[in-house]
Design a protein around this motif. Structure first.
Motif, mmCIF file in Angstrom:
data_model
loop_
_atom_site.group_PDB
_atom_site.id
_atom_site.type_symbol
_atom_site.label_atom_id
_atom_site.label_comp_id
_atom_site.label_asym_id
_atom_site.label_seq_id
_atom_site.Cartn_x
_atom_site.Cartn_y
_atom_site.Cartn_z
ATOM 1 N N ASN A 11 0.834 -1.203 0.000
ATOM 2 C CA ASN A 11 0.000 0.000 0.000
ATOM 3 C C ASN A 11 0.868 1.251 0.000
ATOM 4 O O ASN A 11 0.570 2.226 -0.695
ATOM 5 N N ALA A 12 1.945 1.203 0.780
ATOM 6 C CA ALA A 12 2.866 2.350 0.824
ATOM 7 C C ALA A 12 3.509 2.579 -0.534
ATOM 8 O O ALA A 12 3.653 3.722 -0.987
ATOM 9 N N ALA A 13 3.899 1.509 -1.192
ATOM 10 C CA ALA A 13 4.535 1.609 -2.505
ATOM 11 C C ALA A 13 3.581 2.242 -3.512
ATOM 12 O O ALA A 13 3.969 3.110 -4.316
ATOM 13 N N LEU A 14 2.328 1.819 -3.476
ATOM 14 C CA LEU A 14 1.333 2.355 -4.399
ATOM 15 C C LEU A 14 1.079 3.836 -4.136
ATOM 16 O O LEU A 14 0.969 4.643 -5.067
ATOM 17 N N THR A 50 -4.097 5.780 1.928
ATOM 18 C CA THR A 50 -4.151 4.366 1.526
ATOM 19 C C THR A 50 -5.531 3.800 1.840
ATOM 20 O O THR A 50 -6.533 4.347 1.391
ATOM 21 N N ASN A 51 -5.612 2.721 2.595
ATOM 22 C CA ASN A 51 -6.887 2.029 2.796
ATOM 23 C C ASN A 51 -7.420 2.138 4.218
ATOM 24 O O ASN A 51 -8.249 1.324 4.636
ATOM 25 N N ILE A 52 -6.948 3.112 4.981
ATOM 26 C CA ILE A 52 -7.390 3.298 6.363
ATOM 27 C C ILE A 52 -8.057 4.661 6.505
ATOM 28 O O ILE A 52 -7.551 5.663 6.012
ATOM 29 N N VAL A 53 -9.194 4.662 7.190
ATOM 30 C CA VAL A 53 -9.889 5.898 7.536
ATOM 31 C C VAL A 53 -9.968 5.946 9.056
ATOM 32 O O VAL A 53 -10.580 5.086 9.687
ATOM 33 N N HIS A 72 -7.739 1.888 -1.834
ATOM 34 C CA HIS A 72 -7.438 3.292 -1.574
ATOM 35 C C HIS A 72 -8.596 4.178 -2.036
ATOM 36 O O HIS A 72 -8.945 5.164 -1.366
ATOM 37 N N GLN A 73 -9.188 3.812 -3.151
ATOM 38 C CA GLN A 73 -10.292 4.609 -3.689
ATOM 39 C C GLN A 73 -11.527 4.522 -2.791
ATOM 40 O O GLN A 73 -12.178 5.539 -2.516
ATOM 41 N N THR A 74 -11.861 3.319 -2.323
ATOM 42 C CA THR A 74 -13.051 3.181 -1.473
ATOM 43 C C THR A 74 -12.836 3.870 -0.123
ATOM 44 O O THR A 74 -13.775 4.430 0.455
ATOM 45 N N ALA A 75 -11.592 3.852 0.392
ATOM 46 C CA ALA A 75 -11.313 4.575 1.637
ATOM 47 C C ALA A 75 -11.522 6.071 1.442
ATOM 48 O O ALA A 75 -12.076 6.761 2.316
ATOM 49 N N ARG A 76 -11.107 6.569 0.280
ATOM 50 C CA ARG A 76 -11.275 8.001 0.023
ATOM 51 C C ARG A 76 -12.763 8.359 -0.126
ATOM 52 O O ARG A 76 -13.183 9.441 0.303
#
Length: 243
Positions: free
Chosen positions: A75-78, A181-184, A156-160
């Motif tokens: 996730n960090a790399a992306l 990334t994927n955390i809210v 990442h998109q759904t988290a945003r």
């Protein structure tokens, strides 16, 4: 020995100040520098490659080993556009997880030099650890690495979507800079609400969340959370938490 950071990023001067004098027999000698990327408690933020490079260079100058908790390194790399091998290359050892965004049923990997891994296996045995017949888990791990990395962008998109859908709500605070990334992760500002009470109410409506302390709620997206589910999560949060 923890050092305060800014969304996971640690000022190298603070690291320098935290290194103990190796000649002072009254304290343990500083032997290891650890980073986490992405940083869980900072809301899934990705660390700049320059910060890790500078910090690990300082550690090497002081003969201090370095380790990266890279549970979500892909996730960090992306998020940063930096190849995982470049992130990992600054550290003596790296752990990454197969069972988070990569969706394998279980498993984490420890990486390092051949001699380091041999020592780690010996230490695991000394502590009573060991696994047998792991082929089925290894196969799932290979599928995760071969087919799941590129789709992390969906998480990442759904988290945003979730973050943007609740950021203007009264009664919560959400720092938009942490949605990388994927955390809210957001804070309850209503003095009458606790995170434990809120996650129970969210669960009754069909949304699973985690309380991190008295006022912090964390949500994590994954491959089973599509755009429709993300918008539904926004609706549930607003229904339950909005005054």
């Amino acid at each position: 020995k923890t050092i305060d950071g800014d969304k996971g990023k640690i000022d190298v001067m603070k690291i320098r100040s935290a290194i103990r004098n190796p000649n002072n027999i009254h304290h343990p000698v500083t032997r290891l520098l650890c980073f986490e990327n992405t940083h869980n408690s900072a809301g899934g933020t990705a660390l700049p490659i320059e910060n890790m490079a500078e910090a690990t260079r300082l550690a090497r100058d002081h003969k201090i080993a370095t380790h990266l908790d890279g549970a979500r390194i892909f996730n960090a790399a992306l998020a940063t556009g930096v190849e995982p091998i470049r992130i990992a290359g600054h550290f003596d050892s790296v752990m990454f997880c197969l069972s988070k965004g990569l969706s394998a049923p279980a498993g984490s990997m420890l990486t390092g030099t051949k001699s380091f891994i041999q020592s780690a296996m010996e230490m695991r045995k000394m502590l009573g650890g060991g696994m047998r017949q792991t082929g089925i888990l290894a196969a799932a791990g290979l599928v995760a690495l071969q087919t799941m990395i590129d789709r992390l962008a969906d998480d990442h998109q759904t988290a945003r979507i979730i973050a943007e859908g609740i950021i203007d709500m009264k009664g919560i605070y959400l720092n938009p800079d942490t949605i990388q990334t994927n955390i809210v992760r957001f804070e309850l500002t209503n003095p009458d609400l606790t995170a434990a009470e809120c996650i129970d109410d969210l669960k009754k409506e069909g949304l699973l969340a985690l309380a991190q302390g008295e006022k912090i709620i964390r949500l994590v997206t994954h491959r089973h959370i599509d755009r429709k589910a993300a918008y539904e999560a926004v609706n549930i949060i607003r229904r339950v938490l909005e005054p």
